[in-house]
Design an enzyme around this catalytic site. Structure first.
Site, PDB file in Angstrom:
ATOM      1  N   THR A 150       6.906   8.255  13.036  1.00 42.68           N
ATOM      2  CA  THR A 150       6.992   7.545  14.180  1.00 42.68           C
ATOM      3  C   THR A 150       5.458   7.428  15.069  1.00 42.68           C
ATOM      4  O   THR A 150       5.185   6.231  15.574  1.00 42.68           O
ATOM      5  CB  THR A 150       7.851   8.313  15.421  1.00 42.68           C
ATOM      6  OG1 THR A 150       9.083   8.410  14.615  1.00 42.68           O
ATOM      7  CG2 THR A 150       8.202   7.452  16.516  1.00 42.68           C
TER       8      THR A 150
ATOM      9  N   CYS B 295      14.253  10.341   5.486  1.00 40.83           N
ATOM     10  CA  CYS B 295      14.416   9.889   7.085  1.00 40.83           C
ATOM     11  C   CYS B 295      16.096  10.208   7.466  1.00 40.83           C
ATOM     12  O   CYS B 295      16.137  10.037   8.600  1.00 40.83           O
ATOM     13  CB  CYS B 295      13.731   8.395   7.263  1.00 40.83           C
ATOM     14  SG  CYS B 295      14.592   7.354   6.072  1.00 40.83           S
TER      15      CYS B 295
ATOM     16  N   GLU C 177      11.906  15.870  14.148  1.00 38.77           N
ATOM     17  CA  GLU C 177      12.200  15.785  12.637  1.00 38.77           C
ATOM     18  C   GLU C 177      11.060  16.937  12.040  1.00 38.77           C
ATOM     19  O   GLU C 177       9.936  16.949  11.891  1.00 38.77           O
ATOM     20  CB  GLU C 177      11.498  14.424  12.401  1.00 38.77           C
ATOM     21  CG  GLU C 177      11.900  14.002  10.885  1.00 38.77           C
ATOM     22  CD  GLU C 177      11.512  12.593  10.321  1.00 38.77           C
ATOM     23  OE1 GLU C 177      10.258  12.171  10.492  1.00 38.77           O
ATOM     24  OE2 GLU C 177      12.571  11.940   9.718  1.00 38.77           O
TER      25      GLU C 177
ATOM     26  N   GLY D  34       3.654   4.783  13.347  1.00 30.74           N
ATOM     27  CA  GLY D  34       4.737   3.426  13.912  1.00 30.74           C
ATOM     28  C   GLY D  34       4.296   2.897  15.032  1.00 30.74           C
ATOM     29  O   GLY D  34       4.117   1.427  15.267  1.00 30.74           O
TER      30      GLY D  34
ATOM     31  N   GLY E 297       7.553   5.246   7.711  1.00 36.25           N
ATOM     32  CA  GLY E 297       6.648   6.248   7.847  1.00 36.25           C
ATOM     33  C   GLY E 297       6.814   7.023   9.200  1.00 36.25           C
ATOM     34  O   GLY E 297       8.024   6.947   9.615  1.00 36.25           O
TER      35      GLY E 297
ATOM     36  N   LYS F 257       0.947  -1.140  -0.018  1.00 33.97           N
ATOM     37  CA  LYS F 257       0.055  -0.146  -0.037  1.00 33.97           C
ATOM     38  C   LYS F 257       0.937   1.090   0.073  1.00 33.97           C
ATOM     39  O   LYS F 257       1.536   1.615   0.947  1.00 33.97           O
ATOM     40  CB  LYS F 257      -0.995   0.112   1.178  1.00 33.97           C
ATOM     41  CG  LYS F 257      -1.967   1.085   0.863  1.00 33.97           C
ATOM     42  CD  LYS F 257      -2.481   1.755   2.217  1.00 33.97           C
ATOM     43  CE  LYS F 257      -1.548   3.097   2.970  1.00 33.97           C
ATOM     44  NZ  LYS F 257      -1.567   4.163   1.938  1.00 33.97           N
TER      45      LYS F 257
HETATM   46  O1  TXE Z   1       3.344   9.951   7.171  1.00 29.38           O
HETATM   47  P1  TXE Z   1       2.638   8.685   7.605  1.00 29.38           P
HETATM   48  P2  TXE Z   1       3.019  11.315   6.651  1.00 29.38           P
HETATM   49  C1  TXE Z   1       7.531  11.523   8.783  1.00 29.38           C
HETATM   50  C2  TXE Z   1       7.780  13.067   8.360  1.00 29.38           C
HETATM   51  C3  TXE Z   1       6.513  13.753   8.045  1.00 29.38           C
HETATM   52  C4  TXE Z   1       5.460  12.909   8.841  1.00 29.38           C
HETATM   53  C5  TXE Z   1       4.150  12.939   8.188  1.00 29.38           C
HETATM   54  O2  TXE Z   1       8.361  13.786   9.833  1.00 29.38           O
HETATM   55  O3  TXE Z   1       6.448  14.936   8.275  1.00 29.38           O
HETATM   56  O4  TXE Z   1       6.052  11.715   9.269  1.00 29.38           O
HETATM   57  O5  TXE Z   1       4.176  12.220   7.088  1.00 29.38           O
HETATM   58  C6  TXE Z   1       0.387   5.253   5.927  1.00 29.38           C
HETATM   59  N1  TXE Z   1      -2.026   2.791   9.554  1.00 29.38           N
HETATM   60  N2  TXE Z   1       7.942  10.810   7.992  1.00 29.38           N
HETATM   61  O6  TXE Z   1       1.925  11.797   7.248  1.00 29.38           O
HETATM   62  O7  TXE Z   1       1.289   9.346   7.971  1.00 29.38           O
HETATM   63  C7  TXE Z   1      -0.069   6.524   4.759  1.00 29.38           C
HETATM   64  O8  TXE Z   1      -0.909   6.033   3.867  1.00 29.38           O
HETATM   65  C8  TXE Z   1      -1.474   2.396   8.459  1.00 29.38           C
HETATM   66  C9  TXE Z   1       9.150   9.962   7.957  1.00 29.38           C
HETATM   67  O9  TXE Z   1       2.947  10.971   5.063  1.00 29.38           O
HETATM   68  O10 TXE Z   1       3.410   7.946   8.748  1.00 29.38           O
HETATM   69  C10 TXE Z   1       1.534   6.229   4.123  1.00 29.38           C
HETATM   70  O11 TXE Z   1       1.306   4.980   3.240  1.00 29.38           O
HETATM   71  N3  TXE Z   1      -1.013   3.036   7.756  1.00 29.38           N
HETATM   72  C11 TXE Z   1       9.077   8.974   7.227  1.00 29.38           C
HETATM   73  C12 TXE Z   1       2.512   5.860   5.181  1.00 29.38           C
HETATM   74  O12 TXE Z   1       1.546   5.247   6.319  1.00 29.38           O
HETATM   75  C13 TXE Z   1      -1.083   4.176   7.900  1.00 29.38           C
HETATM   76  C14 TXE Z   1       8.384   9.041   5.878  1.00 29.38           C
HETATM   77  C15 TXE Z   1       3.327   6.656   5.921  1.00 29.38           C
HETATM   78  O13 TXE Z   1       2.306   8.053   6.364  1.00 29.38           O
HETATM   79  C16 TXE Z   1      -1.858   5.100   9.217  1.00 29.38           C
HETATM   80  C17 TXE Z   1       7.238   9.749   5.880  1.00 29.38           C
HETATM   81  C18 TXE Z   1      -2.565   4.133   9.748  1.00 29.38           C
HETATM   82  N4  TXE Z   1      -3.300   4.620  10.890  1.00 29.38           N
HETATM   83  C19 TXE Z   1       7.056  10.540   6.942  1.00 29.38           C
HETATM   84  N5  TXE Z   1      -1.783   6.036   8.909  1.00 29.38           N
HETATM   85  C20 TXE Z   1      10.568   8.323   7.076  1.00 29.38           C
HETATM   86  N6  TXE Z   1      11.247   8.371   8.213  1.00 29.38           N
HETATM   87  O14 TXE Z   1      10.975   8.137   5.921  1.00 29.38           O
HETATM   88  C21 TXE Z   1      -1.120   6.530   7.707  1.00 29.38           C
HETATM   89  N7  TXE Z   1      -0.495   5.486   7.107  1.00 29.38           N
END
Ligand code: TXE
Length: 500
Positions: free
Chosen positions: A243, A298, A396, A246, A241, A188
């Site tokens: 934290t 990241c 971050e 996570g 994604g 996904k």
């Molecule tokens: O991340 P999300 P976002 C950090 C970075 C950024 C912040 C927000 O600081 O500003 O996160 O980014 C899916 N259950 N990083 O909002 O929401 C979502 O659809 C399951 C650091 O984009 O974590 C996407 O596919 N999945 C990071 C993925 O998770 C869910 C890279 C990442 O989205 C979900 C990205 C849920 N409840 C952002 N909610 C890195 N370290 O590389 C969202 N998703």
């Protein structure tokens, strides 16, 4: 190059993608559709299905059937390797197409997108070797009455949730390693950058991957992603994604089927620069480390920890470099920093820049939104007079914003480098090899660079310590994560009876 130049115009109409199950696209039909605008141009570029939970169940069922009938796991490593190698070959041929859609949805420079696809080719080639060489252990030391082996088996159905910053690269740091041992999968992608994940599924079918082994669902994280992390029939989940999400993944695994997890989360990565470094090289590396992918990375080196005797001079050197970096249209071959990928991320970065000013840090350069008449762009930004307690030094930002923190002693540099909840990556710049190695041992980070940054290859593991995640991707370590170990004990000769 002809193909490249013919592709570098914006699409006349958005490209429509269905999701991908059982070796074929599923047309959007009466599903809701999400229209993605290029963040560099504000033009509609793709239309992506919003999959339902039923669609997810269908994709998982397809992956489960493909796993259970052993159409993939039952092949020899050599046959799986052939599919991975063929994928690499097609990726080479279709690089321009993948890079184009990646750039349009993500906003990254086209030249960088092409280089990333080439990096992905390497991932598939390297993992093909692992498909053939993956093995367990034998135990010939159990006495003459027994022999034992530990075998490596695929885990089963693997879910992969990826973010928008490196939609294709992050995917390809996982897919070939997941498939090398015989798992099947459902991916996904982020709802804003789904196109290249769908293209990879299509390419792998073209490369001879059996139907149902690699399925893709598209849609929002809060609904579809959440359903994935709670799914009872997904055996393992790789999440990359934030934290915060996570944490939700860990909770959902505990409340559902205890699925095995791989997590790659946030980072606030130190760049430790000593006065004895080649400062010209270090300035270029530090500028690259914060500006590459507009800092939406990241492993961005966002905390410059620099020896006080050269701190002001060095901050100026980095700032001079960054002001020469070319910010602009992602489809322009010369662009080095493209657009900020989402409106929300643009607001987050500008919010941190304002916070840095309010907290009393000194803006050395940048700090503003750049207006090209379309899209959203932020000038690379350097803050000095930063103290370790400021939000811009701790959180971050995920944007091109560098904070400068001076140190006096080696011990202080190490303490400052480790003064974060994260532990994804770190760099040290010095010509003193003893110092570099000593620091590499003491800094808590999953990736460590000496006199460089953001470097690596398919051989090397990726992942974080502390709150940056669990497990490792890529390399031998990556492929092993996606296996489980079984011990097989074999008795030889006549049994010594328990009941006489
Ligand atoms: O991340 P999300 P976002 C950090 C970075 C950024 C912040 C927000 O600081 O500003 O996160 O980014 C899916 N259950 N990083 O909002 O929401 C979502 O659809 C399951 C650091 O984009 O974590 C996407 O596919 N999945 C990071 C993925 O998770 C869910 C890279 C990442 O989205 C979900 C990205 C849920 N409840 C952002 N909610 C890195 N370290 O590389 C969202 N998703």
């Amino acid at each position: 190059m002809d193909m490249a130049s013919s592709l570098l115009a914006l699409p006349e109409t958005p490209r429509q993608f269905g999701h991908y199950v059982d070796g074929a696209y599923v047309p959007s039909g009466d599903r809701d559709v999400f229209t993605r605008n290029s963040p560099g141009h504000d033009t509609a570029v793709t239309r992506i299905s919003k999959c339902t939970k039923d669609d997810l169940n269908g994709a998982v069922a397809s992956a489960r059937a493909a796993f259970e009938d052993r159409r993939w796991a039952g092949l020899s490593g050599a046959d799986r390797a052939a599919v991975l190698l063929k994928t690499a070959e097609i990726l080479r041929e279709r690089t321009e197409e993948i890079a184009y859609w990646e750039t349009l949805e993500n906003g990254k420079p086209i030249a960088q997108a092409r280089a990333e696809v080439q990096g992905c080719v390497g991932m598939f080639e390297y993992a093909s070797g692992l498909a053939r060489s993956l093995h367990g252990d034998s135990f010939n030391n159990m006495g003459d009455g027994a022999f034992a082996v530990a075998t490596r088996e695929p885990v089963g159905v693997v879910g992969v949730i990826t973010p928008w910053n490196f939609p294709f690269l992050i995917l390809c740091e996982r897919v070939p390693y997941i498939l090398a041992s015989g798992n099947t999968m459902v991916a996904k992608p982020s709802e804003v950058t789904s196109a290249t994940t769908l293209l990879l599924a299509e390419i792998m079918t073209q490369a001879g991957l059996p139907d149902g082994v690699f399925n893709v669902v598209t849609g929002a994280g809060s609904t579809l992603g959440q359903a994935m992390i709670e799914h009872m029939d997904i055996d393992m989940l790789s999440f990359t994604g934030s934290t915060g999400v996570g944490r939700a993944v860990v909770e959902a695994a505990g409340k559902s089927n205890f699925k095995k997890l791989g997590l790659e989360l946030g980072g606030k990565n130190p760049q430790v620069v000593f006065a004895d470094a080649d400062l010209e090289d270090a300035a270029d590396g530090v500028a690259f480390g914060i500006a590459f992918n507009t800092g939406q990375c990241c492993v961005s080196g966002s905390r410059l920890i620099v020896e006080r005797s050269v701190a002001d001079k060095f901050a100026q050197m980095v700032s001079d470099k960054l002001q020469k970096a070319v910010v602009g249209d992602p489809l322009d071959e010369n662009t080095q920093l493209g657009a900020i990928t989402t409106d929300a991320q643009n607001r987050t970065i500008m919010g941190y820049i304002n916070k840095g000013k309010e907290e009393g840090a000194t803006l050395v350069s940048g700090g503003e939104q750049l207006d090209f008449g379309h899209g959203q762009y932020i000038a690379p930004t350097v803050f000095s007079n930063v103290t370790p307690d400021m939000a811009i030094a701790r959180e971050e930002i995920f944007g091109p914003v560098l904070t400068v923190l001076p140190f006096d002693t080696v011990e202080e540099a190490i303490t400052m480098a480790n003064d974060t909840e994260y532990g994804l990556a770190a760099s040290v710049w010095t010509k003193n090899i003893d110092k570099a190695l000593m620091i590499s041992r003491r800094v808590q980070a999953g990736r460590f660079w000496v006199n460089t940054t953001l470097a690596g290859g398919p051989e090397l593991p990726i992942g974080g310590m502390k709150q940056s995640g669990w497990g490792r991707e890529a390399g031998v370590y990556g492929v092993e994560e996606y296996t489980q170990v079984k011990s097989v004990f074999i008795e030889m000769g006549k049994r010594d009876h328990w009941i006489k």
